[in-house]
Design an enzyme around this catalytic site. Structure first.
Site, mmCIF file in Angstrom:
data_model
loop_
_atom_site.group_PDB
_atom_site.id
_atom_site.type_symbol
_atom_site.label_atom_id
_atom_site.label_comp_id
_atom_site.label_asym_id
_atom_site.label_seq_id
_atom_site.Cartn_x
_atom_site.Cartn_y
_atom_site.Cartn_z
ATOM 1 N N CYS A 121 0.570 -1.484 -0.062
ATOM 2 C CA CYS A 121 0.142 0.082 -0.103
ATOM 3 C C CYS A 121 1.014 1.196 -0.307
ATOM 4 O O CYS A 121 2.022 1.456 0.461
ATOM 5 C CB CYS A 121 -1.077 -0.442 1.039
ATOM 6 S SG CYS A 121 -0.263 0.265 2.801
ATOM 7 N N HIS B 29 11.095 -2.906 24.968
ATOM 8 C CA HIS B 29 12.498 -3.288 24.665
ATOM 9 C C HIS B 29 13.495 -2.786 24.356
ATOM 10 O O HIS B 29 12.741 -2.107 24.961
ATOM 11 C CB HIS B 29 11.814 -3.764 22.821
ATOM 12 C CG HIS B 29 11.289 -2.723 21.917
ATOM 13 N ND1 HIS B 29 9.573 -2.277 22.160
ATOM 14 C CD2 HIS B 29 11.327 -1.203 21.610
ATOM 15 C CE1 HIS B 29 8.865 -1.081 22.212
ATOM 16 N NE2 HIS B 29 9.964 -0.790 21.269
#
Length: 650
Positions: A9, A566
């Protein structure tokens, strides 16, 4: 039967991965083998090999940007828009199974192939290819200028001005440099989509001339309108020259000399002597008209933009409005993108609120879907509303249009401006929005209108309704990845390590099915100790600091009882993931208010490629979007059971 597919896209954040997921699920239901290559924001993933292409029975391309089809010559090829990949995956696969698709010969030889392209609207596809490459330049430039003005600007009667001797003046100039590439990149990649590599140089040259009024004695350039015209003119000129029959001796130099030189002359001379001045005059008039809009005319524009943004949620109509707002940023008119930025996030946020307020109107799975949609809305990803619209379009689409139109009008009246080609609260948090208070008032008002409309129109669910299987909820990866890619992506080459699935970087020693910690800090310490004992860390304290620094930027709890802390640090020896389950839940400041029960900790070395943690986030969230999978993961009792389930993540 073996099928291959490619999804892509314009922005590469949401539709690309939703289409891939839906095609994979549809193939599983039909008992068909399929491999899907995604061409998203961080580059090509799951790349199709020559051997796989050779053995494939058919190929499906669901894309709204240019995809190189040369490797598929001689294969049955179905080419559609990415929306079809999201909404009609079974129909596409069934066509491939029935053999009801043409054999691809080349872009110029196959009549049936050309017919297929017409169904997809090639003009739109070429335009969106240019937009997809242009948007990062607007985002980088807009953010740098916004940060420079916020931190280094001084108030004057003319507004915020950065002193010439200030460090922030340099940052502003870097942002302006990024803006200067906008129109050449737009034109260049429109031409590239039409004529492949030979079109790139003439397209960029044409775009530069279009943006530089001095070539045709104009005080201002031809703007984005000129860039679009230059892109199409250069592309089709290059394609025309490409089709000319020439002696074999000249053929080798056609793509590197003949086509670029002559196509550049055609587009350059056409702009200098014919096109440039009239288009520049039209664009200047448009800019003056927009800047002078007051009262009812500006409200009408806001209503139109709000309706277009929410009508097809990332589809062609949405993209036209988005392109208009993005182009106005380059002209210094930020008050067009402001209402658009508000309208972009209202559908998913409003539907998320609707599932919370009207619990009797939605199934449990839809309420979970609402949490994901709300989270995606915070990061300006309209596509979070698609699953609701697919299930109940007659009630949902009018509701989100009403909400977006309301928010856009409030933003227009409040002079809300947006310096970045993106929407949602994330752009306000990053300092890219003018009149922040009015921005949030507009978002809240529009979201409440959507939520109330949906709940008024929808009936209470029956005791045990059976929902038809439709497009799945959009992956939490889009919210997580959007948060991670709010800084510009430095490279799409994506230096990835060898890992192909999660169990390549997680072992049973890194799994704890019964976490004992009572707070998020306790859980972080517990998982860090597991990583350290496994030898993945050089320093526990160094890595913990990286984790805490990331948490300070914003919570890593993405909703649906999931947290993904993270960190990228010199204290990490090798990419690793630790996983733990806290059955009673722990407060992690989740965006949807849920407590974290499934906690994945990602550790990545600082010197590793910039996209490693994004790849891990995508691997995790693609699977974690599955309600059934999360329930199975929560129900495991042993490390072995958990590891076996984690083997499914790839």
């Amino acid at each position: 039967m073996k099928l291959l597919a490619i999804t892509s896209c314009p922005n590469g954040i949401a539709h690309t991965y939703m289409a891939a997921e839906n095609l994979q699920k549809a193939a599983d239901r039909l008992g068909v083998s399929i491999k899907v290559e995604t061409q998203g924001g961080i580059g090509v993933e799951n790349k199709l090999t020559e051997e796989e292409i050779r053995e494939a029975d058919a190929i499906i391309i669901a894309a709204d940007r240019s995809v190189n089809k040369d490797r598929f010559i001689g294969k049955k090829l179905l080419s559609v828009g990415v929306q079809d990949g999201i909404r009609k995956p079974e129909e596409l696969i069934q066509k491939a199974l029935n053999g009801d698709i043409p054999v691809y010969r080349s872009a110029t030889k196959s009549e049936s192939g050309n017919h297929q392209e017409k169904k997809q609207n090639p003009i739109y596809r070429h335009l969106m290819n240019g937009v997809s490459f242009m948007v990062p330049f607007i985002v980088v430039g807009g953010l740098l200028i916004a940060v420079a003005l916020t931190l280094g600007g001084e108030k004057t009667p003319k507004g915020l001005v950065i002193p010439d001797d200030s460090f922030w003046k340099t940052i502003e100039q870097i942002g302006s440099a990024s803006f200067s590439f906008m129109i050449p990149i737009l034109a260049g990649y429109i031409a590239y989509s039409i004529a492949d590599k030979p079109g790139l140089v003439p397209g960029m040259i044409g775009g530069y001339i279009a943006a530089t009024g001095s070539f045709y004695d104009s005080a201002s350039g031809a703007g984005f309108l000129g860039g679009i015209i230059a892109g199409f003119l250069a592309g089709y000129a290059a394609l025309w020259i490409k089709k000319l029959k020439v002696p074999k001796a000249i053929q080798p130099i056609m793509p590197i000399i003949i086509i670029p030189v002559f196509a550049s002359l055609i587009v350059g001379l056409a702009f200098v002597f014919l096109i440039g001045a009239p288009v520049a005059q039209i664009f200047a008039s448009l800019t003056v008209w927009l800047a002078g809009m007051k009262g009812s005319s500006s409200i009408l524009l806001a209503l139109i933009l709000g309706a277009m943004i929410s009508f097809d949620m990332g589809g062609p109509v949405n993209k036209v409005a988005f392109l208009f707002g993005s182009a106005m940023i380059g002209e210094g008119n930020y008050e067009i993108m402001g209402p658009i930025a508000v309208a972009i996030c209202i559908p998913p946020i409003g539907l998320g609120i609707a599932t919370f307020l009207g619990k009797r109107k939605f199934e449990a799975s839809q309420r979970e879907m609402g949490k994901a949609a709300f989270t995606m809305g915070l990061f300006g990803i309209t596509e979070g509303a698609i699953p609701f619209a697919a299930q109940d379009p007659l009630r949902v689409i009018p509701s989100i249009m009403a909400g977006s139109m309301t928010g856009s009008v409030i933003a227009m009246i409040g002079n809300v401006g947006d310096r970045v080609a993106h929407g949602g609260p994330i752009v306000a948090v990053l300092g890219a929005v003018d009149h922040v208070l009015m921005f949030f008032i507009a978002v809240i008002a529009g979201s409440l209108v959507t939520a109330l409309f949906v709940n008024v129109l929808k009936k209470d669910i029956t005791a045990s309704p059976v929902l038809s299987e439709t497009a799945p909820t959009s992956a939490p990866s889009e919210a997580a990845a959007a948060n991670e890619i709010k800084q510009p992506i430095q490279s799409q080459k994506a230096e990835m390590s060898e890992f192909k699935k999660l169990t390549d970087i997680i072992s049973p020693e890194l799994i704890e099915p019964n976490l004992s910690g009572e707070t998020s800090d306790d859980i972080i310490d517990e998982l860090i100790q597991k990583l350290s004992r496994r030898g993945a860390l050089l320093s526990e304290s160094g890595f913990k600091q990286a984790i805490l620094n990331r948490e300070q930027q914003g919570t890593t709890a993405i909703g649906m009882n999931i947290a993904i802390p993270h960190g990228k640090s010199e204290a990490v020896r090798e990419p690793s993931v630790a996983f733990g389950i806290k059955r009673s839940g722990v407060d992690w400041n989740s965006l949807d208010g849920s407590e974290a029960k499934l906690i994945f900790m990602i550790a990545v070395p600082k010197e590793s490629g910039g996209n490693q943690h994004l790849k891990i986030l995508q691997m995790l969230s693609r699977k974690l979007m599955d309600d059934n999978y999360r329930e199975r993961l929560l129900s495991v009792q042993t490390t072995e059971e958990a590891y076996k389930l984690l083997e499914e993540i790839e």
